[in-house]
Write an enzyme that holds these catalytic residues in place. Sequence first.
Site, mmCIF file in Angstrom:
data_model
loop_
_atom_site.group_PDB
_atom_site.id
_atom_site.type_symbol
_atom_site.label_atom_id
_atom_site.label_comp_id
_atom_site.label_asym_id
_atom_site.label_seq_id
_atom_site.Cartn_x
_atom_site.Cartn_y
_atom_site.Cartn_z
ATOM 1 N N ILE A 196 34.291 -10.345 73.992
ATOM 2 C CA ILE A 196 35.604 -11.014 74.105
ATOM 3 C C ILE A 196 35.685 -11.783 75.429
ATOM 4 O O ILE A 196 36.170 -12.917 75.475
ATOM 5 C CB ILE A 196 36.777 -10.009 73.974
ATOM 6 N N ALA A 288 43.388 -5.640 77.265
ATOM 7 C CA ALA A 288 42.502 -4.548 76.829
ATOM 8 C C ALA A 288 43.306 -3.286 76.522
ATOM 9 O O ALA A 288 43.765 -3.092 75.390
ATOM 10 C CB ALA A 288 41.455 -4.295 77.906
ATOM 11 N N ARG A 289 43.486 -2.449 77.514
ATOM 12 C CA ARG A 289 44.281 -1.228 77.354
ATOM 13 C C ARG A 289 45.175 -1.077 78.581
ATOM 14 O O ARG A 289 44.727 -1.330 79.721
ATOM 15 C CB ARG A 289 43.364 -0.002 77.240
ATOM 16 N N GLU A 318 52.763 2.224 76.350
ATOM 17 C CA GLU A 318 53.284 1.496 75.190
ATOM 18 C C GLU A 318 53.172 2.385 73.944
ATOM 19 O O GLU A 318 52.269 3.243 73.894
ATOM 20 C CB GLU A 318 52.469 0.199 74.975
ATOM 21 N N HIS A 338 51.344 -6.015 72.558
ATOM 22 C CA HIS A 338 50.043 -5.682 71.955
ATOM 23 C C HIS A 338 49.808 -6.458 70.643
ATOM 24 O O HIS A 338 49.666 -5.853 69.580
ATOM 25 C CB HIS A 338 49.936 -4.168 71.721
HETATM 26 O O1 3PY Z 1 41.474 -3.392 67.985
HETATM 27 C C1 3PY Z 1 41.986 -2.899 68.991
HETATM 28 O O2 3PY Z 1 41.391 -2.087 69.708
HETATM 29 C C2 3PY Z 1 43.336 -3.273 69.334
HETATM 30 O O3 3PY Z 1 43.787 -3.041 70.415
HETATM 31 C C3 3PY Z 1 44.168 -3.976 68.311
HETATM 32 O O4 3PY Z 1 44.285 -5.300 68.638
#
Ligand code: 3PY
Length: 375
Positions: A196, A288-289, A318, A338
């Site tokens: 990505i 990302a997270r 979240e 998200h």
């Molecule tokens: O696929 C993932 O890990 C997500 O966060 C959804 O977009």
Amino acid sequence: MPSTNGSIASTSRAPHSRLTTISSHVSSKPSKVVVCRDLGPDVMPILTERKDLEVVLWPEDRACEREWLLKNIKGAAGVLVMITDIVNEEFLETAGPNLRVVSTMSVGYEHVDLKQIAKRGLRLGYTPAVLTDAVADISIMLALMAGRNVNETMAIVREGQWPKFTWSPFAMCGPQISTTAHSPSRTIGFLGFGRISQATLSRAVSFGVTDCIYHSNPSSPPKLERDQAILKQHQPQLKSLRSVDLDTLARESDVVIVLAPGGEKTKHIINEEFLRKMKKHAVLVNAARGTLVDSDALAKALREKWIWGAGLDVIEGEPNISADHPLLKEPRCNIVPHIGSATFETRLGMATLAADNVVGGILGDKMPAELDLSS
Ligand SMILES: O=C(O)C(=O)CO
């Protein structure tokens, strides 16, 4: 789409044509597969049209309730989960010995206890690659939003304040991502440099970004050949591509894009120390997270103007983000809930892959995207 009680009886139609090999260990009794969200009319038939599967579907259009899930996974051979479903020891123990595969409709798998999956000899399907472009697109969108004060300026319009906001030479200016005669170089920095990030770099190069630095998992070996190839692909626009330490990433980037896995190892890797080292005109993007970024430190950085702005697709904690969250008070914090992979095309690709993975795992066949649990 059936059903009201969450159960879909298999129809008498032929098995889905893409997966016709049925391994010898599959008994004549249909295998139970629990599906935690309705995958829609284009994808559900991959499961429901198979005679050898009994599909049990969470019937509501919201995250699957734990109680329902634990009740229904008993005896399941496969479970198709979302990032909102925690796959831990309790889950796997409850599912019991018939379970062969967990398939998550996501590229991230922080919600899955990998040690437990491996210990029990289970297989895990996930959905890499299909969401690369959608997340790369939104990463660029968030970088632009953060630089160009989108949250703040859209609020002016929405709140009817435009008449008071007359055009003036330097009102609402922000840093430009693309290069100009005055600023002929721009550095994009990535935390994590997987597919990505690489797709995001391709887009950034077309904006005139001249240099790329990245910081990735220090325990994985350097990928010099890959980097040479990426650099070559983007020449002459891209002048350099380097792997750097965190300190350099913070100090040299005009845009920092966080695209690394979540989990304990990366928790709050973007913290006060990192943010204090960033350039004053730099922006931070997290697609990302949420756990990678310390929200309180970021709110402080924005409030005290250590950095220019932020673009967030994810926030720690979240979806329970209330209106008084410190980041929501920061005008230069651009937040979306998200939606990184939320395009019709991508979600269809993810759902299809997740369904194919669960079928392959139940049948003991090849899964199109199986996580390698050996490392
Ligand atoms: O696929 C993932 O890990 C997500 O966060 C959804 O977009």
